[in-house]
Scaffold this motif. Sequence first.
Motif, PDB file in Angstrom:
ATOM      1  N   ARG A 260       0.811  -1.217   0.000  1.00 49.58           N
ATOM      2  CA  ARG A 260       0.000   0.000   0.000  1.00 49.58           C
ATOM      3  C   ARG A 260       0.848   1.273   0.000  1.00 49.58           C
ATOM      4  O   ARG A 260       0.480   2.286   0.581  1.00 49.58           O
ATOM      5  CB  ARG A 260      -0.994   0.007   1.159  1.00 49.58           C
ATOM      6  N   PHE A 261       1.982   1.217  -0.649  1.00 49.10           N
ATOM      7  CA  PHE A 261       2.803   2.412  -0.853  1.00 49.10           C
ATOM      8  C   PHE A 261       2.008   3.407  -1.687  1.00 49.10           C
ATOM      9  O   PHE A 261       1.495   3.085  -2.753  1.00 49.10           O
ATOM     10  CB  PHE A 261       4.097   2.024  -1.576  1.00 49.10           C
ATOM     11  N   ARG A 262       1.892   4.638  -1.203  1.00 53.77           N
ATOM     12  CA  ARG A 262       1.076   5.654  -1.871  1.00 53.77           C
ATOM     13  C   ARG A 262       1.934   6.587  -2.714  1.00 53.77           C
ATOM     14  O   ARG A 262       2.999   7.020  -2.272  1.00 53.77           O
ATOM     15  CB  ARG A 262       0.290   6.476  -0.843  1.00 53.77           C
ATOM     16  N   ILE A 263       1.427   6.904  -3.891  1.00 55.67           N
ATOM     17  CA  ILE A 263       2.078   7.881  -4.762  1.00 55.67           C
ATOM     18  C   ILE A 263       1.354   9.212  -4.599  1.00 55.67           C
ATOM     19  O   ILE A 263       0.122   9.265  -4.606  1.00 55.67           O
ATOM     20  CB  ILE A 263       2.037   7.413  -6.232  1.00 55.67           C
ATOM     21  N   LYS A 264       2.110  10.286  -4.439  1.00 58.26           N
ATOM     22  CA  LYS A 264       1.512  11.598  -4.160  1.00 58.26           C
ATOM     23  C   LYS A 264       2.142  12.671  -5.048  1.00 58.26           C
ATOM     24  O   LYS A 264       2.646  13.676  -4.557  1.00 58.26           O
ATOM     25  CB  LYS A 264       1.681  11.954  -2.683  1.00 58.26           C
ATOM     26  N   GLU A 265       2.116  12.455  -6.333  1.00 62.36           N
ATOM     27  CA  GLU A 265       2.666  13.413  -7.287  1.00 62.36           C
ATOM     28  C   GLU A 265       1.532  14.259  -7.881  1.00 62.36           C
ATOM     29  O   GLU A 265       0.449  13.750  -8.176  1.00 62.36           O
ATOM     30  CB  GLU A 265       3.412  12.689  -8.405  1.00 62.36           C
ATOM     31  N   ASP A 266       1.793  15.547  -8.067  1.00 63.87           N
ATOM     32  CA  ASP A 266       0.730  16.462  -8.497  1.00 63.87           C
ATOM     33  C   ASP A 266       0.145  16.128  -9.868  1.00 63.87           C
ATOM     34  O   ASP A 266      -1.038  16.343 -10.119  1.00 63.87           O
ATOM     35  CB  ASP A 266       1.244  17.906  -8.506  1.00 63.87           C
ATOM     36  N   ASP A 267       0.961  15.595 -10.773  1.00 63.23           N
ATOM     37  CA  ASP A 267       0.480  15.345 -12.134  1.00 63.23           C
ATOM     38  C   ASP A 267       0.278  13.860 -12.434  1.00 63.23           C
ATOM     39  O   ASP A 267       0.168  13.456 -13.590  1.00 63.23           O
ATOM     40  CB  ASP A 267       1.447  15.947 -13.155  1.00 63.23           C
ATOM     41  N   MET A 268       0.199  13.042 -11.392  1.00 63.14           N
ATOM     42  CA  MET A 268       0.173  11.593 -11.611  1.00 63.14           C
ATOM     43  C   MET A 268      -1.073  11.110 -12.349  1.00 63.14           C
ATOM     44  O   MET A 268      -1.037  10.131 -13.090  1.00 63.14           O
ATOM     45  CB  MET A 268       0.304  10.847 -10.279  1.00 63.14           C
ATOM     46  N   MET A 269      -2.214  11.807 -12.201  1.00 66.85           N
ATOM     47  CA  MET A 269      -3.438  11.362 -12.867  1.00 66.85           C
ATOM     48  C   MET A 269      -3.378  11.573 -14.382  1.00 66.85           C
ATOM     49  O   MET A 269      -4.175  11.004 -15.129  1.00 66.85           O
ATOM     50  CB  MET A 269      -4.648  12.066 -12.278  1.00 66.85           C
ATOM     51  N   ASP A 270      -2.413  12.369 -14.834  1.00 66.22           N
ATOM     52  CA  ASP A 270      -2.237  12.562 -16.273  1.00 66.22           C
ATOM     53  C   ASP A 270      -1.765  11.288 -16.970  1.00 66.22           C
ATOM     54  O   ASP A 270      -1.786  11.205 -18.203  1.00 66.22           O
ATOM     55  CB  ASP A 270      -1.239  13.690 -16.551  1.00 66.22           C
TER      56      ASP A 270
END
Length: 338
Positions: free
Chosen positions: A311-321
């Motif tokens: 369950r390592f979380r990614i928290k990058e501002d443009d990741m949904m792109d």
Amino acid sequence: MNQSEIKSIAIMRTSALGDIIWTLPMLNRIRKAMPNTKIYYITSNTFAPLLEGIEDVELIKIDKPKKLKDYFKLQRIFEPYHFDILLCAQANFRINFIYPFIKAKKKIGFDSKRGRDLQKFFIDESIPFKKEHSVEAFLGFSDQLGIVSSEIEFNLPIQKVTVGNLPLGDYVVIHPKASSLQRTWSTKRYIEVTNLIKEKYDIPIVLTGIPSDKDICHEIENESNAHIINLCGKTSLNELKNVFLSAKLVIAPDSGPAHMAAALNTPVVGLYTAVPPEYTGPYGQIHNCINAYPKALEHYFHKTIEDVPWRFRIKEDDMMDLITVNEVFEKLSSILNK
């Protein structure tokens, strides 16, 4: 304590929308297996309407504490109750400090990995850790009571109501915003998808959201060529259930409403980048999700799922792109074409 000795069970979960929905299969297993046991559900006034109407379950409604004096108010609320079992199905500082004010012969909480903010000091025993979907994690509480079943039943209670401006025919719902902007797909891409739906299927699109989501919904409404019905900020929890229940499908990022729609057996195209949908996706509909998590791990960290903690979380501002319009449209088309 044997099941026959348990006369009362309380479940504690005050938020959030998706998490409360995830507890329902556990609640229903207990109801079925222990029909003579009185069941209570302790939840917040905000989300209590989600649960109203569940047979043989008494809701205890509270306001989540913000100040020290709020805990003493809760002490007065819980004073009349003494449970045999308290299922501590929420673990954070504010909630953990409520548990001492609740009288119970046994308090069961999460394992050390999931029992955040020192929950272990407020419980008597814990469920075992497994790498599993959150629904199955909550089912660990019924397992701990010796209830064995393969059934997964949400049975989300619904009070049938008419929602204003809702089309009578087929429609698609878009719930565009997650609780964080990082997990929200771009407005531009939502608009592109609505235009493709208009071009190929020519069916209405209903927008949903809470009042703070109005900006993104207004932009989609104003810029799209499709027939848009904007219900953002205009539905209660019960009305939202009715909107989802009659939809052909729902498009949503990782959010509570996505789980509400899945619990109602409405197809959900989930948009996932921050965490794998195998852990927090719409239950039973992981195959409908756009899973950009592996792509994001490679893009930002040059790693694979095997290289990162559970369950390592990614928290990058443009990741949904990393989720493309074509991926979403192909997925929704495969559902609509059925």
